[in-house]
Scaffold this motif. Structure first.
Motif, short mmCIF file in Angstrom:
data_model
loop_
_atom_site.label_atom_id
_atom_site.label_comp_id
_atom_site.label_asym_id
_atom_site.label_seq_id
_atom_site.Cartn_x
_atom_site.Cartn_y
_atom_site.Cartn_z
N TYR A 70 -17.24 -8.87 20.98
CA TYR A 70 -16.41 -8.46 19.85
C TYR A 70 -17.27 -7.69 18.85
O TYR A 70 -18.46 -8.01 18.67
CB TYR A 70 -15.81 -9.68 19.14
N ILE A 71 -16.67 -6.71 18.19
CA ILE A 71 -17.38 -5.91 17.19
C ILE A 71 -16.61 -5.93 15.88
O ILE A 71 -15.40 -5.72 15.86
CB ILE A 71 -17.55 -4.45 17.66
N ALA A 95 -12.73 -4.26 19.16
CA ALA A 95 -13.51 -3.60 18.12
C ALA A 95 -12.64 -3.51 16.88
O ALA A 95 -11.56 -2.92 16.91
CB ALA A 95 -13.93 -2.21 18.58
N ILE A 96 -13.10 -4.14 15.80
CA ILE A 96 -12.40 -4.10 14.53
C ILE A 96 -13.14 -3.11 13.64
O ILE A 96 -14.33 -3.29 13.35
CB ILE A 96 -12.35 -5.49 13.88
N LEU A 97 -12.46 -2.06 13.21
CA LEU A 97 -13.09 -0.96 12.49
C LEU A 97 -12.59 -0.92 11.05
O LEU A 97 -11.38 -0.83 10.81
CB LEU A 97 -12.77 0.37 13.18
N VAL A 98 -13.49 -0.97 10.10
CA VAL A 98 -13.12 -0.89 8.69
C VAL A 98 -13.16 0.57 8.26
O VAL A 98 -14.23 1.18 8.20
CB VAL A 98 -14.06 -1.74 7.82
N HIS A 99 -12.00 1.12 7.98
CA HIS A 99 -11.88 2.51 7.56
C HIS A 99 -11.48 2.58 6.09
O HIS A 99 -11.99 1.80 5.30
CB HIS A 99 -10.90 3.24 8.48
N THR A 132 -11.22 -2.09 25.80
CA THR A 132 -11.44 -2.43 24.39
C THR A 132 -10.17 -2.24 23.57
O THR A 132 -9.60 -1.15 23.53
CB THR A 132 -12.55 -1.54 23.79
N LYS A 133 -9.73 -3.32 22.92
CA LYS A 133 -8.59 -3.25 22.01
C LYS A 133 -9.12 -3.05 20.58
O LYS A 133 -9.99 -3.78 20.13
CB LYS A 133 -7.77 -4.54 22.06
N VAL A 134 -8.57 -2.04 19.91
CA VAL A 134 -9.06 -1.67 18.58
C VAL A 134 -8.09 -2.08 17.49
O VAL A 134 -6.87 -1.93 17.64
CB VAL A 134 -9.32 -0.14 18.51
N LYS A 199 -3.51 -2.92 16.33
CA LYS A 199 -2.75 -2.58 15.12
C LYS A 199 -3.67 -2.00 14.03
O LYS A 199 -4.89 -2.04 14.14
CB LYS A 199 -2.03 -3.82 14.58
N ALA A 200 -3.04 -1.49 12.99
CA ALA A 200 -3.76 -0.99 11.81
C ALA A 200 -3.14 -1.60 10.56
O ALA A 200 -1.92 -1.75 10.48
CB ALA A 200 -3.69 0.53 11.75
#
Length: 296
Positions: A70-71, A95-99, A132-134, A199-200
């Motif tokens: 996990y990221i 992968a959890i991305l902070v935008h 990879t699920k984002v 999701k976002a």
């Protein structure tokens, strides 16, 4: 194995505190700089592996992602495509991305860059066979303590000056989010893969506020009598352009001034629906930051 970037930063430290408070049991690999203060990591009591390196180095990123499940990528939106590419190559599950909600801006030149990043990430993970699920997280204006780059500046200005200019009377809307609430939300998303994968979410504060309301709350918390003078947006932009010319581009506040006249409030209904995201009021959050400022 959980990989985290930006864990020693402003929001990252509150995410780390959530991991500590919940006694996270799995191994955590943290990418840090040689100059980073890692004392909180060292004293966390968690299974921490520190990795020193540069996220601009593609080979370093590939090597560091190897063996990761996990990221949580907090550090910088512009590194997201490289992180996701490495995640896919290494069969990372999530992968959890902070935008940023800056993606919605009408003025910010970089908003197109933010859109390009998210488009690229979407294209990379569009294949149904992608391992990879984002999940994308977009905070609004972040505040919370003196190391933030938003409210801390306003606190210092209002403390120092008795007369303060505000663009268009401060009528534009903002919805600042406290870093403490983000730390909790990041942890909840990490621990809720069934609800949040793919999701976002936009993360904002409790409710929209006019800029002038925010400034007056800060002034009241500081026990100061501040006079706020309305300045037309166009005049503010002209002054910013003059400052840029006189400093040969070293001071460039043009976009910052333009955004002062733009509404920057975004609902967080999806986050509330999926995992009961419930941020604190701005009144409570700014009082915590002002108290910290006064003590310092």
């Amino acid at each position: 194995m959980l990989l985290v970037t930006g864990i020693t930063g402003h929001t990252g430290r509150y995410f780390l505190q959530e991991l500590i408070d919940h006694k996270y049991e799995g191994p955590i690999r943290c990418i840090v700089r040689e100059t980073s203060d890692t004392s909180m990591l060292d004293n966390s009591g968690l299974n921490i592996e520190k990795v020193y390196g540069d996220l601009n180095n593609k080979e370093f990123v590939r090597k560091t992602v190897n063996g990761v499940d996990y990221i949580m990528h907090i550090y910088n939106i512009h590194h997201s495509p490289m992180i996701v590419e490495a995640a896919i190559e290494n069969n990372v599950k999530r992968a959890i991305l902070v935008h940023t909600t800056g993606i919605y801006s009408n003025f910010k030149d970089a908003s197109q860059g933010y859109k390009d990043v998210e488009k690229k990430v979407t294209e990379m993970t569009a294949d149904s066979n992608c391992p990879t699920k984002v999940t994308i997280l977009r905070p609004t204006m972040i505040y919370g303590d003196l190391c933030d780059s938003n409210m801390s500046k306003f606190i210092k200005m209002i403390d120092k000056f008795r007369v303060m200019p505000v663009i268009n009377g401060g009528r534009s809307l903002i919805q600042p989010v406290n870093a403490r609430d983000l730390g909790k939300a990041f942890y909840t998303v990490l621990m809720s893969p069934e609800k949040t994968a793919g999701k976002a979410y936009d993360f904002s504060g409790e409710k929209p506020l006019q800029m002038i309301e925010v400034f007056k709350m800060i002034s009241d918390s500081l026990n100061k009598k501040t006079t706020f003078v309305s300045v037309p947006l166009g005049f503010g932009v002209v002054l910013a352009k003059i400052a840029k010319v006189l400093t040969v581009g070293k001071i460039n506040y043009i976009e910052r001034v333009q955004r002062m006249g733009e509404d920057r409030s975004y609902p967080h209904a999806e986050a509330k629906k999926d995992f009961n995201y419930n941020p604190m009021s701005f009144e409570e959050g700014i009082q915590l930051e002002v108290n910290q400022y006064l003590k310092k």
